[in-house]
Design a protein around this motif. Structure first.
Motif, mmCIF file in Angstrom:
data_model
loop_
_atom_site.group_PDB
_atom_site.id
_atom_site.type_symbol
_atom_site.label_atom_id
_atom_site.label_comp_id
_atom_site.label_asym_id
_atom_site.label_seq_id
_atom_site.Cartn_x
_atom_site.Cartn_y
_atom_site.Cartn_z
ATOM 1 N N LYS A 291 -4.588 11.515 6.596
ATOM 2 C CA LYS A 291 -5.716 10.739 5.824
ATOM 3 C C LYS A 291 -6.841 10.866 6.639
ATOM 4 O O LYS A 291 -8.023 11.064 5.788
ATOM 5 N N ASN B 289 7.163 6.242 2.265
ATOM 6 C CA ASN B 289 5.969 5.382 2.218
ATOM 7 C C ASN B 289 5.961 4.930 3.909
ATOM 8 O O ASN B 289 6.087 3.776 3.978
ATOM 9 N N GLY C 221 5.497 10.572 3.574
ATOM 10 C CA GLY C 221 5.152 10.271 2.298
ATOM 11 C C GLY C 221 6.056 9.793 1.146
ATOM 12 O O GLY C 221 5.715 8.742 0.499
ATOM 13 N N PHE D 181 0.801 -1.261 0.042
ATOM 14 C CA PHE D 181 0.136 -0.218 -0.104
ATOM 15 C C PHE D 181 0.838 1.290 0.025
ATOM 16 O O PHE D 181 1.788 1.374 0.686
ATOM 17 N N TYR D 182 0.520 2.068 -0.925
ATOM 18 C CA TYR D 182 1.387 3.190 -0.931
ATOM 19 C C TYR D 182 0.407 4.504 -0.846
ATOM 20 O O TYR D 182 -0.721 4.854 -1.392
ATOM 21 N N ASP D 183 0.721 5.507 -0.340
ATOM 22 C CA ASP D 183 0.007 6.728 0.077
ATOM 23 C C ASP D 183 0.284 7.662 -1.097
ATOM 24 O O ASP D 183 -0.652 8.565 -1.483
ATOM 25 N N THR D 184 1.391 7.620 -1.728
ATOM 26 C CA THR D 184 1.800 8.438 -2.830
ATOM 27 C C THR D 184 2.203 7.517 -3.968
ATOM 28 O O THR D 184 3.163 6.580 -3.806
#
Lengths: 538, 309
Positions: free
Chosen positions: B266, B256, B253, A246-249
Motif C-alpha cells: 500500500k 485480510n 490479502g 477494514f479490508y484490503d481486498t
C-alpha cells in the motif's frame, strides 16, 4: 417519521415569496420500536481512513463512513437523498444570498457539550482556513471571506446567539442548503480546537454513533462505534453499534460474509458478480448509485477540436455499445448513461435533447466519422488512458474494441501504473487521447455533478472545458427561485454538454451489496452506503 | 567465531545505507504526485496540496528528502505516513503479526518437510516416495492464491473449521490456515531437498563406516545421515525465513492479515517514502541476520566447516 421528512421540493415553497427551508421539529416523533436486538453490534466492511477523522479533511469513503456516523450536521439525507433536518430547526433566506440558520434545542455532543451556533461557525472557519490545509476547504468557497491562498476568516458567518447564526454567500444560491448534509459541514466541539490531531484519533461528535472509548480506532484493523445516548435526531439507531472492519481486498470481505464473520458488505468483488445473487438469495442488492463514469475527450488536440472534433466525438460516442459492455463485462452491475448525473438524483433525465448521441448507432457513427474525415483525414491511434491498479482494463479494452470494430480505426487502452501517473500526464497536457473519469456525488444534487467538473476554472475541471453557455445556464440554475426551475436549467446545461461532448457519459455504477441472514432491514442509500442505523440483528 | 560474527555485523552498516538510499531513490522516481493522487478525482485546492507537499518535504530534491529522513532516523524518528501516523507505530503493529505468521509457517514447513523428505529418501522408489514427489510437484505448480482461496472456501466457508479471515489481534489459532497456505510451496521444496540429500548420503562412505562399526539403524539415520543432509535444507530455511518475515502480499490479502507485505504494498502505491524505506531497512536487517544465522548453523551441522579468524 414522515412528519420530519423534508423533501428537496420544500425549496419550492419559495414560490410564495421568501425562500424557506424549514421542517418540523426533529425528534418530536419517534420511529416505531425497532424489532430485533437493540444492543447488537452490526459488523460491516470499510477501509482504513486516509486521514485523522476530521470532517473537513475526510473526502474518501473509508473515513466518510465513520464521520457521517459520528457527526450530525444541520441536515441529513434520507436513503432517497431527500433532506431531513437534524440540528437545524430552519434554514431561511429572502434572497438566496443571506441565510439565517436556527438550531433545534437540546442537541449535545457525546461529551455533554451543547451544540451551539458557535460549534458550526468555528468548525467551518477551521475547515476553510488556508493554513489548516483541509482537503474539503473548497466546500466553503461560496461563503463571504473565503480565500484560496491566504488565511482569512469567513466574514460571512455571524453568530447571533447560541441557537442562531447567519451566512452571507458570495452570490445567491437557491439550493445552498442541499449541500449541508455533507460531512464537511459538521459542527465540532470546543475540545477539538485544542489539539486537532488528537481529536482526529478520537473524534467526539453529535451523531447517531460515537467511538467506543479511547482507541476504538484500531489502525488498519477496525473501528468500533456504539450508539450515542445523547443523540435524538432522525437517524436514531435500531441497533447497539457498528463495527467497521477494514479490508484490503473485497474478496476477503466477501468470504467473511459467507463465513459468518461479517453482517453487511457494501461492495461485491468483481470475482463474485456472477454468483452473488445465488450465494445470497433475497439478501443482495444491485441498484444505481450516485456514481457517474465517463471518458474525457481530448477536445483541445488536432482532429478533436472545432467542427471536425465535434463530429468525431459524437462518432466515438455512438460507436460504444454501452448496453452490451455493461451486460457482459459488468454482469449488469452498471447502468448505461443517459445524462451527466445519476438516476438516484432528483432531476435525472433520460429524455434530454441530444441524448441519442449516447446510444449505439453504427450507421450514424460511421457517417459522422466520414464527414470528419472529409474535413481532415485521421490516421492516428485513438487511445484511452486508465490506471492499471484500479481494475479498469477489462472495460477499457471492451470500449476500445467497440470503437475499433464500429469505426474501423485503431483504438487501444493505454495503461498507467497508478492514478498518480495518469494525473501527471493529464496535468502536463501530455495526453494523446481519451481518459477514463469518474465522479461520485458528495451530496444529492444535479449541481454537484456539473459545477465541479465542467464549470470554467472549477477544481476538478482538469482539462479546462469552458463554455459560456453552460456557465450561464448553471448560474441561472443555482440562482433560480424554485427547484423545478433550477432542474430545468441544469438539464438545459447538460444539453449543452451533449452537444459539446467534452466527456462521453458511459454508465452509472451500481451499488452491489450482500448481507448475512443474521440481519434485517438492510437498505442502501443514494450514496451507496447502507443505512446502518436502520439495520436490526436477529 | 566471535570475530567472524562481528565482522559480518559490521558489514551491515554499508548495506543498510546503500539499501535505504536506493529504495528512497526508487520511491522518489515513481511517477506522479502522491498527494494529488490521495484525493483521486476530488481535487482539493492547489494551495492545500502545496502545503501538504511541503509538510512531507515532497517539494524538495531527492537528497534533501533523504537527508531529512536520515536525520530523523538517527534521532529515532521514522517519519509519518500520509495519514499523519508515526511509521514506528505502523511497524509495531505490522511486524509482530507477520513474525507470528512466519514462525508458524516455518515450523510447519520445517517439521513436515524434513519428516516427509527423510522417509521418502529412505524408501526411494517406493509408494510413499512416489506420492511425496507427486504431491510436492502439485504444490509447486499451483499458485499460492489458488491454494489460498480453495483452503479459505473449504475450511472457512463450507466446513466452518477455521475463521475465513484473521481478526485484528491475529491469535495463533486463526493463523494456522494462512500459515499452512504460506508454508505449502516451501514445504514441497524442503521435501525434495531433504529427499535428494538423504538418498545421496545413504551411499556416502561415512554412513557405510558407521553401519560397519555396528551402530544401530536409527542412530545411523538420525546422527549420520540426517544431520549431514540438513546443510542444504538449513540454507533454504534461512532464506525462506527472510522472505516469510518480509511478508506475503497474496496470503495476507486473502486472509485480510494486517502484516508487513500488505502495508509495504500500500505504501509503495501511495508513494510514501518514509514508510517504504523504514520497512525495507528492517527487512534488510532481517535478511542479513538470517543469512548470518545460516552460516553459523553450517558449522554446527557439518564438522568439516569451521570459521577461522
Amino acid at each position: 417519521m414522515k412528519i420530519n421528512r423534508l423533501g428537496i421540493v420544500a425549496i419550492s415553497l419559495a414560490a410564495v415569496g421568501a425562500l424557506t427551508l424549514s421542517g418540523c421539529a426533529a425528534g418530536t416523533e419517534k420511529a416505531a420500536a425497532p424489532k430485533g436486538d437493540s444492543k447488537a453490534i452490526i459488523t460491516t466492511n470499510g477501509s482504513e481512513p486516509q486521514n485523522p477523522l476530521i470532517p473537513t479533511n475526510t473526502a474518501e469513503t473509508g473515513g466518510g463512513k465513520v464521520v457521517t456516523s459520528v457527526f450530525a450536521g444541520l441536515v441529513s439525507y434520507t436513503g432517497k437523498g431527500e433532506l431531513e433536518n437534524e440540528v437545524a430547526k430552519s434554514i431561511e433566506s429572502d434572497d438566496a444570498k443571506n441565510w439565517t440558520v436556527t438550531l433545534e434545542d437540546g442537541w449535545k455532543f457525546s461529551n455533554d457539550e451543547p451544540v451551539t451556533a458557535k460549534s458550526f461557525v468555528d468548525a467551518w472557519n477551521y475547515g476553510a482556513l488556508f493554513s489548516n490545509a483541509q482537503g474539503s476547504s473548497y466546500f466553503f468557497d461560496d461563503i463571504a471571506g473565503f480565500s484560496y491562498d491566504a488565511d482569512s476568516e469567513l466574514t460571512g458567518l455571524k453568530v447571533i446567539d447560541d441557537k442562531t447564526f447567519t451566512v452571507e454567500l458570495v452570490a445567491p444560491e437557491a439550493d445552498w442548503p442541499l449541500r449541508l448534509g455533507y460531512a464537511a459541514y459538521s459542527p465540532l466541539p470546543e475540545v477539538a480546537f485544542e489539539d486537532m490531531a488528537a481529536f482526529g484519533e478520537n473524534p467526539i461528535g453529535n451523531g447517531p454513533y460515537m467511538l467506543k472509548g479511547e482507541g476504538a480506532w484500531e489502525h488498519d484493523v477496525k473501528i468500533d462505534l456504539v450508539t450515542n445516548p445523547a443523540y435524538d435526531g432522525v437517524r436514531k439507531p435500531a441497533n447497539g453499534g457498528l463495527s467497521i472492519v477494514f479490508y484490503d481486498t473485497q474478496d476477503a470481505a466477501y468470504a467473511d460474509v459467507q463465513g459468518g464473520n461479517l453482517d453487511v458488505l457494501d461492495a461485491v468483488p468483481d470475482s463474485a458478480f456472477e454468483t452473488y445473487e445465488a450465494d445470497f438469495p433475497e439478501r443482495s442488492v444491485n441498484q444505481p448509485a450516485a456514481i457517474f463514469q465517463a471518458l474525457n475527450m481530448p477536445y483541445y488536440l488536432k482532429h478533436w477540436s472545432g467542427k471536425e472534433g465535434e463530429l468525431r466525438r459524437a462518432a466515438i460516442s455512438m460507436s460504444i455499445d454501452r448496453q452490451e459492455i455493461t451486460d457482459v463485462i459488468f454482469q449488469g452491475t452498471r447502468t448505461p448513461a443517459t445524462d451527466f448525473t445519476s438516476p438516484v438524483i432528483d432531476g435525472y433525465s433520460d429524455k434530454l435533447k441530444g441524448a441519442e448521441v449516447l446510444e449505439y448507432n453504427e450507421k450514424e457513427a460511421k457517417k459522422l466519422w466520414a464527414e470528419a474525415d472529409d474535413i481532415s483525414p485521421y490516421t492516428g491511434t485513438f487511445d484511452i488512458a486508465y490506471n492499471a491498479d484500479g481494475g479498469h482494463q477489462a472495460w477499457v479494452d471492451a470500449v476500445a474494441n467497440s470503437i475499433k470494430n464500429t469505426l474501423g480505426i485503431k483504438a487501444v487502452g493505454k495503461a498507467y501504473p497508478t492514478f498518480a501517473a495518469a494525473l501527471d500526464d493529464r496535468d502536463a497536457k501530455k495526453l494523446t487521447g481519451a481518459t477514463r473519469a469518474g465522479w461520485q456525488a458528495d451530496y444529492p444534487s444535479l449541481f454537484n455533478f456539473l459545477a465541479p467538473l465542467y464549470q470554467t476554472g472549477a477544481g476538478s475541471n482538469k482539462e479546462g472545458y469552458s463554455s459560456a453557455e453552460f456557465d450561464g445556464l448553471l448560474k441561472e440554475g443555482s440562482s433560480a427561485s424554485s427547484v423545478e426551475e433550477a432542474t430545468a436549467k441544469y438539464q438545459e446545461a447538460q444539453e449543452v454538454l451533449l452537444k459539446d461532448l467534452p466527456t462521453l457519459p458511459l454508465w452509472y455504477s451500481n451499488v452491489t451489496g450482500v448481507w448475512a441472514d443474521t440481519v434485517d432491514n438492510v437498505v442502501f442509500g443514494w450514496d451507496s452506503v447502507p443505512l446502518y442505523t436502520d439495520i436490526t440483528k436477529k | 567465531m566471535l570475530w567472524y560474527t562481528g565482522k559480518r555485523l559490521l558489514q551491515m552498516i554499508p548495506v543498510f545505507f546503500g539499501a535505504t538510499f536506493l529504495i528512497y531513490f526508487m520511491v522518489f522516481s515513481l511517477p506522479g504526485d502522491p498527494i494529488a493522487a490521495l484525493y483521486g478525482d476530488r481535487t482539493p485546492s492547489p494551495g492545500v496540496i502545496a502545503q501538504i507537499r511541503a509538510q512531507y518535504y515532497l517539494d524538495q530534491p531527492l537528497l534533501v528528502q533523504y537527508f531529512h529522513y536520515m536525520v530523523g532516523f538517527l534521532q529515532g524518528d521514522l517519519g509519518t505516513t500520509y495519514s499523519g501516523r508515526p511509521v514506528a507505530d505502523v511497524m509495531a503493529s505490522a511486524f509482530p503479526v507477520t513474525a507470528r505468521l512466519a514462525m508458524l509457517a516455518l515450523l510447519f514447513e520445517a517439521v513436515a518437510g524434513i519428516l516427509v523428505g527423510l522417509i521418502a529418501g529412505l524408501r526411494k522408489g517406493k509408494f510413499f516416495d512416489t506420492s511425496a514427489l507427486v504431491v510436492s510437484l502439485l504444490l509447486i505448480s499451483v499458485p499460492t492464491f489458488v491454494i489460498g482461496f480453495v483452503m479459505q472456501f473449504v475450511f472457512g466457508v463450507q466446513l466452518g473449521w477455521a475463521r475465513t479471515t484473521v481478526s485484528g489481534e491475529a491469535p495463533l489459532n486463526e493463523l494456522i490456515l494462512p500459515a499452512l497456505v504460506l508454508a505449502s510451496v516451501s514445504f514441497a521444496y524442503i521435501v525434495r531437498l531433504t529427499r535428494a540429500s538423504v538418498s545421496d548420503n545413504l551411499n556416502a562412505d561415512f554412513v557405510r563406516t558407521a553401519t560397519a562399526k555396528g551402530l544401530s539403524r536409527p542412530r545411523v539415520v538420525t546422527v549420520h545421515v540426517l544431520r549431514n543432509s540438513l546443510v542444504p535444507v538449513v540454507t533454504f530455511l534461512g532464506v525462506d525465513l527472510g522472505s516469510l518475515m518480509v511478508g506475503a502480499i497474496v496470503t495476507e490479502g486473502i486472509f485480510n492479515i494486517n502484516g508487513v507485505g500488505g502495508t509495504v504494498y500500500k505504501a509503495i502505491k501511495l508513494g510514501e517514502g518514509p514508510t517504504v524505506v523504514s520497512f525495507i531497512a528492517v527487512m534488510v536487517v532481517i535478511f542479513v541476520l538470517a543469512n548470518l544465522l545460516v552460516d553459523l548453523l553450517y558449522a554446527a551441522l557439518d564438522p568439516r566447516i569451521r570459521y577461522a579468524k
